[in-house]
Scaffold this active site. Sequence first.
Site, PDB file in Angstrom:
ATOM      1  N   HIS A 164      -3.524  -5.740   0.896  1.00  0.00           N
ATOM      2  CA  HIS A 164      -3.310  -6.076   2.310  1.00  0.00           C
ATOM      3  C   HIS A 164      -3.749  -7.520   2.567  1.00  0.00           C
ATOM      4  O   HIS A 164      -4.695  -8.014   1.957  1.00  0.00           O
ATOM      5  CB  HIS A 164      -4.144  -5.165   3.205  1.00  0.00           C
ATOM      6  CG  HIS A 164      -3.713  -3.739   3.233  1.00  0.00           C
ATOM      7  ND1 HIS A 164      -2.621  -3.296   3.940  1.00  0.00           N
ATOM      8  CD2 HIS A 164      -4.245  -2.641   2.643  1.00  0.00           C
ATOM      9  CE1 HIS A 164      -2.497  -1.996   3.789  1.00  0.00           C
ATOM     10  NE2 HIS A 164      -3.463  -1.570   3.003  1.00  0.00           N
ATOM     11  N   CYS A 223       0.831  -1.199   0.000  1.00  0.00           N
ATOM     12  CA  CYS A 223       0.000   0.000   0.000  1.00  0.00           C
ATOM     13  C   CYS A 223       0.875   1.263   0.000  1.00  0.00           C
ATOM     14  O   CYS A 223       1.575   1.522  -0.958  1.00  0.00           O
ATOM     15  CB  CYS A 223      -0.981  -0.044   1.169  1.00  0.00           C
ATOM     16  SG  CYS A 223      -2.401   1.055   0.976  1.00  0.00           S
TER      17      CYS A 223
END
Length: 484
Positions: A423, A325
Amino acid sequence: MVQGTTSDAGKSVLVAGLCRVLQRQGIHVAPFKPQNMALNSAVTKDGGEIGRAQAVQAQACGIEPTVHMNPVLIKPNSDTGAQIILQGKAISDMDAAGFHDYKKVAMDTVLDSFSRLSQEYQSIMIEGAGSPAEINLREGDIANMGFAEAADVPVIIVADIDRGGVFAHLFGTLALLSESEQARVQGFVINRFRGDIRLLQSGLDWLEEKTGKPVLGVLPYLHGFNLEAEDAITTQQELNNDVKLNIVVPVLTRISNHTDFDALRLNPDINLRYVGQGEKIDKADLVILPGTKSVRDDLAYLRSQGWDKDILRHLRLGGKVIGICGGYQMLGKTIHDPDGVEGEPGESTGLGLLDIHTVLTNSKQLTIEEAVLNLNDQNAKVKGYEIHVGRTDVYEKQPITLSSGEHDGALSECGQILGTYLHGFLDETEGLNLITEWVNGTQVKQQDYAAQKEQGINRIADAIEQHLNLDFLFRENNLLTNNK
């Protein structure tokens, strides 16, 4: 409603355990937290964003999480400002004073979500935030007693004895409440006790005599207990010299979704080490740059710690690097924030380790994904979720294929650097073993991380059934049928 004397007193875990106790009894129960401040968040199937603790509590109830389980989520992006998320959607950035004035509007949202859950479920287990005794936050409160009064719900207060001063915490918290709020408190729970309970009895008697409130139970300290933390990073780990993989994660100032690393931390074949301010990134096979709520500021912080130089040395020695991310965005060549989405408008030069360019945008990507990871001509099925702002243009090989057919991430030409927006892709053994083979040609012990979370929920539920006076706690609702 479970309120605490402090942050990290055990509210989230106690609510999860109580949810599982009721679920075992066949009660259709749901969790609820009016207001949450956390950088660990979860994505719901309806494309919203809630605090990660409520997702775990929903698992304890045996139900899918929804945005109404945490209608107000505050994600700090500086010491004085935060992104405000209502019923799963980001509405704006506000400073502390601005949100204080906004609470009257937010209360309507909170009560709307609570009403929706109340119509759907037999029982709601509610979690407070921080402490109800914060004098400066009492006006317009929607997180603790302000909500309890508006919704007319009973309250229990939990305190962590392992921190010390438990009787002062409980007595002082009650004393700082108004008369109507004190009357709402049904009793106390003491959490994380070690030792002979008989040595605590005189203190319990004193507390009950002074407050007129019962101690509903003393929960034991559960050694080796692991359940996803809402905000605090769990650094406890048993370091083992005979491991197959050494991983280092630098702790950024606005690190987010550090639950990405829980499955790694719990694996006996892996040493996972968090590196903080003033420490060096060294002695690693793999360095993982985590997500962050303030990618450009944390990129500057990373450089201020000399970690950029540590990472370059690590790569020269043949090590591998993963960015997730915000960490993925940092690995690129540029990060452009023209609209000031995460702070002052501007552009930052990235670490330049991947040929990617990111532009931060006001819209947020919130999706749950199934995908295939390809490394070294091998495939592994992975699952995860995306929760980010920004569009990234990639001029590298993309090693992840989403179920939609779209591609994610980037893999450097040298094969040492991997970035992804996904994630949670390290939670399952198939994907993790492909990563460990890529890092140093090894495989680690197979573990069922989902089963480990279930075990954690069941452990706290077992302790609650054994040590809490559930007959008193639930007598008014007549929820329990077997007198446990």
